[in-house]
Every structure is written in structure tokens, then in C-alpha cells.
Scaffold this motif. Structure first.
Motif, PDB file in Angstrom:
ATOM      1  N   GLU A  46       0.828  -1.188   0.017  1.00 49.78           N
ATOM      2  CA  GLU A  46      -0.061  -0.091   0.054  1.00 49.78           C
ATOM      3  C   GLU A  46       1.110   1.207   0.159  1.00 49.78           C
ATOM      4  O   GLU A  46       1.816   1.559   0.850  1.00 49.78           O
ATOM      5  CB  GLU A  46      -0.975   0.135   1.202  1.00 49.78           C
ATOM      6  CG  GLU A  46      -1.544   1.153   1.553  1.00 49.78           C
ATOM      7  CD  GLU A  46      -2.549   1.748   0.332  1.00 49.78           C
ATOM      8  OE1 GLU A  46      -2.345   2.648  -0.436  1.00 49.78           O
ATOM      9  OE2 GLU A  46      -3.911   1.026   0.466  1.00 49.78           O
ATOM     10  N   ASP A  47       0.539   2.069  -1.076  1.00 49.17           N
ATOM     11  CA  ASP A  47       1.554   3.176  -1.199  1.00 49.17           C
ATOM     12  C   ASP A  47       1.219   4.476  -0.185  1.00 49.17           C
ATOM     13  O   ASP A  47       2.085   5.329   0.061  1.00 49.17           O
ATOM     14  CB  ASP A  47       1.698   3.826  -2.494  1.00 49.17           C
ATOM     15  CG  ASP A  47       0.454   4.131  -3.092  1.00 49.17           C
ATOM     16  OD1 ASP A  47      -0.648   3.514  -2.805  1.00 49.17           O
ATOM     17  OD2 ASP A  47       0.435   5.158  -3.770  1.00 49.17           O
ATOM     18  N   ASP A  90      -2.773  -3.355  -2.701  1.00 50.94           N
ATOM     19  CA  ASP A  90      -3.615  -2.154  -3.501  1.00 50.94           C
ATOM     20  C   ASP A  90      -3.184  -2.231  -4.810  1.00 50.94           C
ATOM     21  O   ASP A  90      -2.098  -2.688  -5.425  1.00 50.94           O
ATOM     22  CB  ASP A  90      -2.878  -0.949  -2.741  1.00 50.94           C
ATOM     23  CG  ASP A  90      -3.560   0.296  -3.212  1.00 50.94           C
ATOM     24  OD1 ASP A  90      -4.717   0.602  -3.663  1.00 50.94           O
ATOM     25  OD2 ASP A  90      -2.607   1.424  -3.414  1.00 50.94           O
ATOM     26  N   GLY A  92      -3.641   0.458  -7.220  1.00 48.53           N
ATOM     27  CA  GLY A  92      -2.743   1.861  -7.465  1.00 48.53           C
ATOM     28  C   GLY A  92      -1.609   2.007  -6.697  1.00 48.53           C
ATOM     29  O   GLY A  92      -1.614   2.654  -5.761  1.00 48.53           O
ATOM     30  N   LYS A 140     -12.115   0.030  -1.258  1.00 45.85           N
ATOM     31  CA  LYS A 140     -11.808   1.157  -0.303  1.00 45.85           C
ATOM     32  C   LYS A 140     -13.277   2.129  -0.243  1.00 45.85           C
ATOM     33  O   LYS A 140     -13.552   2.431  -1.601  1.00 45.85           O
ATOM     34  CB  LYS A 140     -10.735   1.861  -0.677  1.00 45.85           C
ATOM     35  CG  LYS A 140      -9.424   1.003  -0.161  1.00 45.85           C
ATOM     36  CD  LYS A 140      -8.099   2.004  -0.688  1.00 45.85           C
ATOM     37  CE  LYS A 140      -6.877   1.172  -0.560  1.00 45.85           C
ATOM     38  NZ  LYS A 140      -5.735   2.075  -1.243  1.00 45.85           N
TER      39      LYS A 140
HETATM   40 CA    CA Z   1      -2.628   3.435  -3.876  1.00 50.66          CA
END
Ligand code: CA
Length: 268
Positions: A46-47, A90, A92, A140
Motif C-alpha cells: 500500500e503506497d 493495493d 494503485g 476502499k
Molecule cells: Ca494506492
């Protein structure tokens, strides 16, 4: 899906991480756990740092060992060197797309279960993720209790599935499709049977209405979650009401859980 979870909703949780719709995080500080749940190790990819922190703290409070990668390539590097029991991914990501990470994970000789966590909630993305071998897909914003319930179910997959399930005085024969409690036969409709089997296979684990719908109806349709309540009512009439102790429990903020009761209990 509404995305707030409170302490009272989270069994066994000494922390109350909540992700509110506006994206604000609330987290109660607590000491890091000194031991882990059955040595289960989870990788969170997860960024967004605050979501990654929120997830790792929440999962650590559930006594899992957690590593975090903030991009796809470092995640693949970690997966290459570590045996994870679960990857929460995630889509993205700043370097390579989560779907590409998933493909690379699936191309490995042994690969852990993957739960996609994404703001992309289009049916196309969901189908693509599941077709590429993701084991679950959570959109999300999500409720932490829902995530933990799904994590528990994913982590117990791969364990042998017995043909005959027993919880307390309740037994379910998966082959003959027979249910008894205290030796008495209980007649169940097919969907009632499937829900009870799912609850029994995950005894002691809260299952959300969405999980029950996805498992029993094999589809994802929010409008169906109310029907779970209807079926649970039917099940209780047959499985619980004639007996002194209740086994099907309502878990506030999540859904339902089956557990053998030690003593008679009128509370649902
Ligand atoms: Ca993301």
C-alpha cells in the motif's frame, strides 16, 4: 460500504482503528504485541502511508506479523525472500500496477493468497482481479472489522476440510447433508444448510453479511445482504430455539458467528 469501525465491534481487539468516509484515521495507541498468531505473516502492499500504518497496526493488534511495502517492486522483492501467508495488495501503486504485481505473484511456483484492496470498485476491475487469481477483493473505504474477518477466512484456507463438522452438540454431515443437534434431526432448506456449513467451518470467527452472500449465493450484490438476516432468523428457529443454549451469535458491526455456548443464553 460504510467504513467506520469501533472498539465495541471488534472482538478480541484492544485497538479501535477506524477509517471514516472522509478518510480520517483514528487509532488508539497500544504496545506492540510480543507474539504472533500462529506465526502468520502478512504483507501489506500500500503506497498511501496512513492506510499502510493503519493496516499494519490493526493487524498487529490482531497478533499477526506484518510487513509493509509502499510500492510494487519492493513488494515483489519481499515476496521473493519471505514466505507470506497472505498478501494484501493495493492496485494503485506508484511504480507498477497492482494487477502486474498479482500476475507476478501468481507466476511463482508457490504463491500466497492475495486480497486486493482497491478504490477501484468497477465490476471490470473486480472480475479482472479475481480472474487473475486474487482470492478476495475489498473496496476502499472499508471497515477494519470486515477486513479482519476476511483475513481470518483466507488464512484458514488450505487446511483440510472435514466431511463432518461438529460444534458443541451440533453436527453437520457435508456428504449426506444431514444436521443434528443433541441427536435430533434438523431439516434445513439448501441455502440454510449452506449458511450453517459456512458458519460451522469458521466457528468462532465473525463472518460479515457480505461474506455470507458471496459464499452462499456465489455473487456480489449488496441488495442481498438483508436476505442473510432472514435466513439467519430461519436457522435460529430450527437450530437454536428448541435448545437451551444459543449457538448463532450476532456480532455487532459485522454479522454473525457460530460458537458453542457453555451455558443457556437468551441474548442474541
Ligand atoms: Ca494506492
Amino acid at each position: 460500504m460504510f467504513a467506520f469501525s469501533g472498539l465495541h465491534d471488534a472482538p478480541n481487539a484492544a485497538v479501535s482503528p477506524g477509517l471514516v468516509p472522509g478518510g480520517l484515521l483514528t487509532l488508539v495507541e497500544r504496545p506492540r504485541p510480543r507474539y504472533t498468531k500462529q506465526n502468520m505473516r502478512i504483507l501489506v502492499v500500500e503506497d498511501e502511508k496512513r492506510i499502510a500504518d493503519f493496516l499494519s497496526r490493526g493487524l498487529e493488534s490482531e497478533r499477526y506479523a506484518v510487513d509493509v511495502a509502499h510500492a510494487g517492486l519492493p513488494a515483489l522483492d519481499l515476496i521473493h525472500h519471505t514466505d507470506y501467508d497472505l498478501v494484501i495488495l493495493d492496485l494503485g501503486l506508484p511504480d507498477i500496477d497492482g494487477i502486474a504485481v498479482l500476475e507476478k505473484i501468481r507466476n511463482r511456483r508457490t504463491s500466497p493468497p492475495v486480497m486486493i484492496l482497491s478504490a477501484r470498485d468497477s465490476v471490470d476491475d473486480r472480475v479482472k482481479g479475481l480472474e487473475l487469481g486474487a482470492d478476495d477483493y475489498l473496496v476502499k473505504p472499508f471497515a477494519f472489522v470486515e477486513l479482519v474477518a476476511r483475513v481470518r477466512v483466507l488464512l484458514r484456507r488450505g487446511q483440510p476440510t472435514p466431511e463432518r463438522l461438529q460444534v458443541g452438540d451440533l453436527t453437520l454431515d457435508c456428504i449426506r447433508r444431514k444436521v443434528t443437534r443433541s441427536g435430533e434431526n434438523i431439516e434445513l432448506a439448501p441455502k440454510e444448510f449452506s449458511i450453517l456449513e459456512y458458519l460451522m467451518r469458521n466457528r468462532g470467527r465473525p463472518l460479515s453479511r457480505t461474506m455470507i452472500v458471496e459464499h452462499v449465493w456465489d455473487m456480489d450484490y449488496d441488495g442481498l445482504t438483508n436476505i442473510v438476516d432472514v435466513y439467519i432468523r430461519h436457522l435460529r428457529t430450527k437450530v437454536d430455539d428448541p435448545f437451551p443454549a444459543r449457538m448463532i451469535h450476532t456480532v455487532r458491526g459485522i454479522g454473525y458467528m457460530l460458537e458453542a455456548s457453555e451455558k443457556p443464553n437468551d441474548q442474541r
